[in-house]
Enzyme design. Structure first.
Site, short mmCIF file in Angstrom:
data_model
loop_
_atom_site.label_atom_id
_atom_site.label_comp_id
_atom_site.label_asym_id
_atom_site.label_seq_id
_atom_site.Cartn_x
_atom_site.Cartn_y
_atom_site.Cartn_z
N LYS A 226 5.00 -4.09 -5.69
CA LYS A 226 6.43 -3.90 -5.89
C LYS A 226 7.21 -4.12 -4.61
CE LYS A 226 10.06 -2.67 -8.27
NZ LYS A 226 10.60 -3.58 -9.28
N HIS B 72 14.12 -36.70 -13.53
CA HIS B 72 13.65 -37.06 -12.19
C HIS B 72 12.24 -36.55 -11.91
CE1 HIS B 72 17.60 -38.62 -11.11
NE2 HIS B 72 18.11 -37.57 -11.74
N TRP C 64 -3.50 -2.35 -1.44
CA TRP C 64 -3.28 -3.70 -1.95
C TRP C 64 -3.95 -4.63 -0.94
CZ3 TRP C 64 -0.79 -8.32 -0.62
CH2 TRP C 64 -0.53 -9.20 -1.68
N ASN D 147 -0.58 0.86 5.92
CA ASN D 147 0.18 -0.12 5.15
C ASN D 147 0.64 -1.20 6.11
OD1 ASN D 147 1.78 -1.54 3.37
ND2 ASN D 147 3.46 -0.05 3.39
N GLY D 148 0.34 -2.46 5.80
CA GLY D 148 0.77 -3.54 6.68
C GLY D 148 -0.41 -4.39 7.12
N GLU E 86 14.18 -17.69 -12.61
CA GLU E 86 13.80 -16.30 -12.80
C GLU E 86 12.97 -16.12 -14.06
OE1 GLU E 86 13.64 -12.03 -12.87
OE2 GLU E 86 13.54 -13.62 -11.38
N CYS F 141 0.83 -1.20 0.00
CA CYS F 141 0.00 0.00 0.00
C CYS F 141 0.86 1.25 0.00
CB CYS F 141 -0.91 0.01 1.22
SG CYS F 141 -1.90 -1.49 1.41
N LYS G 84 9.22 -14.60 -14.20
CA LYS G 84 8.86 -13.43 -15.00
C LYS G 84 7.64 -13.72 -15.88
CE LYS G 84 11.48 -10.09 -13.95
NZ LYS G 84 11.39 -10.63 -12.58
N ARG H 40 4.05 0.23 -6.52
CA ARG H 40 3.92 -0.72 -5.42
C ARG H 40 2.81 -1.73 -5.68
NH1 ARG H 40 5.15 0.92 0.13
NH2 ARG H 40 6.94 2.31 0.10
N GLU I 199 4.53 -13.89 -13.70
CA GLU I 199 4.17 -12.57 -13.20
C GLU I 199 3.43 -11.75 -14.26
OE1 GLU I 199 7.41 -10.97 -10.02
OE2 GLU I 199 8.14 -11.25 -12.06
#
Length: 608
Positions: free
Chosen positions: A603, A503, A74, A98-99, A480, A2, A484, A27, A487
């Site tokens: 973010k 495997h 958020w 925020n939190g 990564e 947030c 990506k 964010r 996301e």
């Protein structure tokens, strides 16, 4: 997470609050709102979705007032609806948060027992309810907040606005960042310096547990024991002009193309090219020769940077490395000792799990190092030694230039450690430093492949599943790459060590499933070729990311190749990251997803 902004101003603040919130869009958020005092009375405007929806609402129904608070949410507790959007208000108190307030259910029950009536599904509302109850009992705003804050458990940043007090904001910080901005006859509160950059570069960062009373003429900070304290004022290096897409369609595209420049800026802090030596940045001091072990912790993309760093530190410096995701590290009670360096990697420097892991290591007497992109951040301030990345503000939620700059730092430090520990000769160090110095130029060459990668996007967008394979440092890069793609495009993707294919993952191979293989022609290239043959035999469609020699030696006859120049092995993860980023970016653009702000993501993750 947030975003929070507060202004005690001399002119109407609603539009300024929205402008500041725009600088916090990176964010991630799903609703937004502002509250001001009109004639001394709290008035709010809130909207679901993007800030443009809030702007449209304010255009239809403007808000006056020279003091106010703003928020981008958020969602953690409750759906992203107008009712759940901040600011929340009760009994003449408005709050943005925020939190997470972990004990909100018990506090809500108490509020109901006191005759108060929650109207949202959020944890935030209890802060307004409890402060309002204390005001009703005759306490001043400062006394009320001072009584409520110790009862809140969790990680949070809060800013309160009060009916009838047109020159007063009260902020608090525990776990989540909050900064005070000093203006001329005005004062500001914000989640970070970027939000406040249009107004001031004079910033005071609250320490853990601090709360602050802000008026038009100044700010008084109190510590967690309610004692008045003085916190240093600093000049922020974040400029409002830096937050701009330029001629690019998305921030992410701009940030991908900035990599040659910012990698060069970062390496200039860590390499003495004249002497062909690795060096520490100004103000940093560490002797790797005295370490028995390096402990690395990070989250998401930063964790994959650390995983690549593990290969480098162990290979070039023979320094044992323990690495774990921060959210796991802090709970598994890793045995640590004073002869170790704990290294934490974070773009924002505010990641909650990473910060908690740092504090665990601090309690156990370790030296704390931080690879961070925001020098004023909490992680940077709490570290013993800071290894800055010079990526500049990264607005796209999916990290790109911050990742490659983290790799540049870790590679440089591994070379330095190798020399200090006696495992690299002067000639070997010079060779590795010379290799790293090529990174900006090689990054430029990698960007020239963009048109080819863009042409591949339509076929990748039709896939329901993708696999990424790599060995050695290309294994974390495969992880990564899969992250990506997930996301940005919301396509399911998994990254695997190529040797693990037999495997289990090989069961996923079916006709035309895309398999992206990251395989420069290095010492283990032939091993990776055998894995590619296993995929091809089962009808999988291979997209090989390699160099000229690797393309010629593959022997698979497939048409999909992304061919980079040959380069030293230490350099390949930095440069090969760029086509991996471009694959995800162009696939997502073709699919029409929100590239800069993917759904459900933020973010800076400042809650657990």
């Amino acid at each position: 997470m947030c975003g929070i902004v507060g202004i005690v101003g001399t002119s109407e603040v609603a539009s300024r609050l929205v402008d500041a919130l725009k600088r916090l869009e990176y964010r991630g958020y799903d609703s937004a709102g502002v509250a001001t005092l009109e004639g001394g009375v709290l008035t709010r405007r809130r909207a679901e979705g993007k800030l443009r929806n809030l702007e449209a609402l304010l255009h239809k129904s403007p808000l006056a007032g020279t003091i106010g608070i703003g928020h981008t949410r958020w969602a953690t507790h409750g759906a992203p609806t107008v009712d759940n959007a901040h600011p929340h208000a009760s009994g003449g108190v408005a709050v943005v948060h925020n939190g997470i307030i972990e004990n909100y259910l018990a506090l809500r029950e108490e509020a109901v027992a006191r005759g108060l009536h929650p109207v949202t599904e959020t944890d935030t509302e209890v802060a307004a309810l409890l402060v309002a109850a204390e005001l009703a009992d005759g306490l001043s705003p400062q006394e009320a907040v001072g009584r409520v804050l110790p009862r809140l458990r969790g990680a949070f940043a809060l800013v309160f606005l009060f009916d009838g007090h047109d020159e007063l904001l009260i902020g608090a910080r525990r776990g989540s960042p909050l900064a005070v901005g000093h203006g001329s006859g005005e004062m500001f509160l914000g989640s970070d310096a970027i939000a406040l950059s249009p107004f001031t570069d004079r910033i005071t960062y609250l320490d853990e547990g601090d709360w602050v009373v802000v008026t038009r003429t100044g700010a008084q900070v109190y510590d967690r024991d309610n004692r008045p304290v003085t916190r240093a004022e600093s000049r922020s290096t974040v400029g409002a002009v830096m937050i701009d897409k330029g001629n690019y369609r998305h921030y992410m595209a701009k940030e991908i193309h900035e990599q040659p420049e910012v990698i060069g800026h970062t390496l200039s802090r860590y390499l003495d090219l004249g002497a062909k030596k690795a060096k520490l940045p100004d103000g940093a001091a560490i002797d790797f020769s005295k370490l028995t072990r390096l402990v690395i912790s990070a989250c998401g993309t930063a964790f994959y940077a650390g995983l690549i760093g593990k290969y480098w530190f162990e290979r070039y410096a023979r320094l044992p490395v323990e690495i774990d995701i921060a959210s796991e590290f802090r709970y598994r009670e890793l045995p640590v000792s004073e002869g170790e360096l704990a290294l934490f990697i974070s773009q924002s420097g505010e990641t909650a799990d990473t910060l908690a892991s740092l504090r665990y290591c601090r309690q156990h007497g370790l030296t704390i190092g931080a690879v961070v992109n925001v020098p004023e951040s909490t992680i940077a301030r709490e570290a013993d030694v800071v290894f800055p990345t010079i990526a500049g503000p990264e607005i796209g939620v999916a990290s790109t230039k911050a990742f490659t700059c983290q790799l540049a730092v870790l590679a440089s430090l591994a070379i330095l450690a190798g020399r200090q520990r006696g495992h690299l000769s002067d000639a070997q160090e010079a060779e590795l430093v010379g290799a790293l110095a090529e990174a900006p130029g090689r990054a430029v060459q990698a960007l020239k492949l963009e048109a080819q990668i863009e042409r591949l996007a339509p076929s990748l967008a039709r896939a329901k599943d993708l696999l990424y394979l790599g060995r050695s440092t290309n294994y974390p890069l495969a992880l990564e790459g899969a992250l990506k793609l997930k996301e940005l495009s919301y396509i399911h993707a998994e990254g695997y060590a190529a040797g693990e294919l037999k495997h289990g993952p090989i069961a996923l191979i079916e006709e035309n499933i895309p398999v992206i293989v990251i395989a420069p022609h290095d010492s283990i290239y032939e091993k990776t070729v055998s894995n590619m043959q296993e995929v091809a035999a089962r009808g999988g469609r291979i997209l090989l990311v390699t160099d000229d020699k690797g393309g010629e030696a593959s022997g698979l006859g497939h048409k999909d190749r992304i061919v980079l120049p040959e380069m030293p092995e230490i350099l390949s993860p930095i440069v090969y990251a760029i086509p991996i980023q471009l694959i995800a970016y162009h696939t997502a653009v073709f699919m029409g997803t929100d590239v800069d702000q993917p759904r459900n993501l933020a973010k800076s993750v400042t809650v657990e």
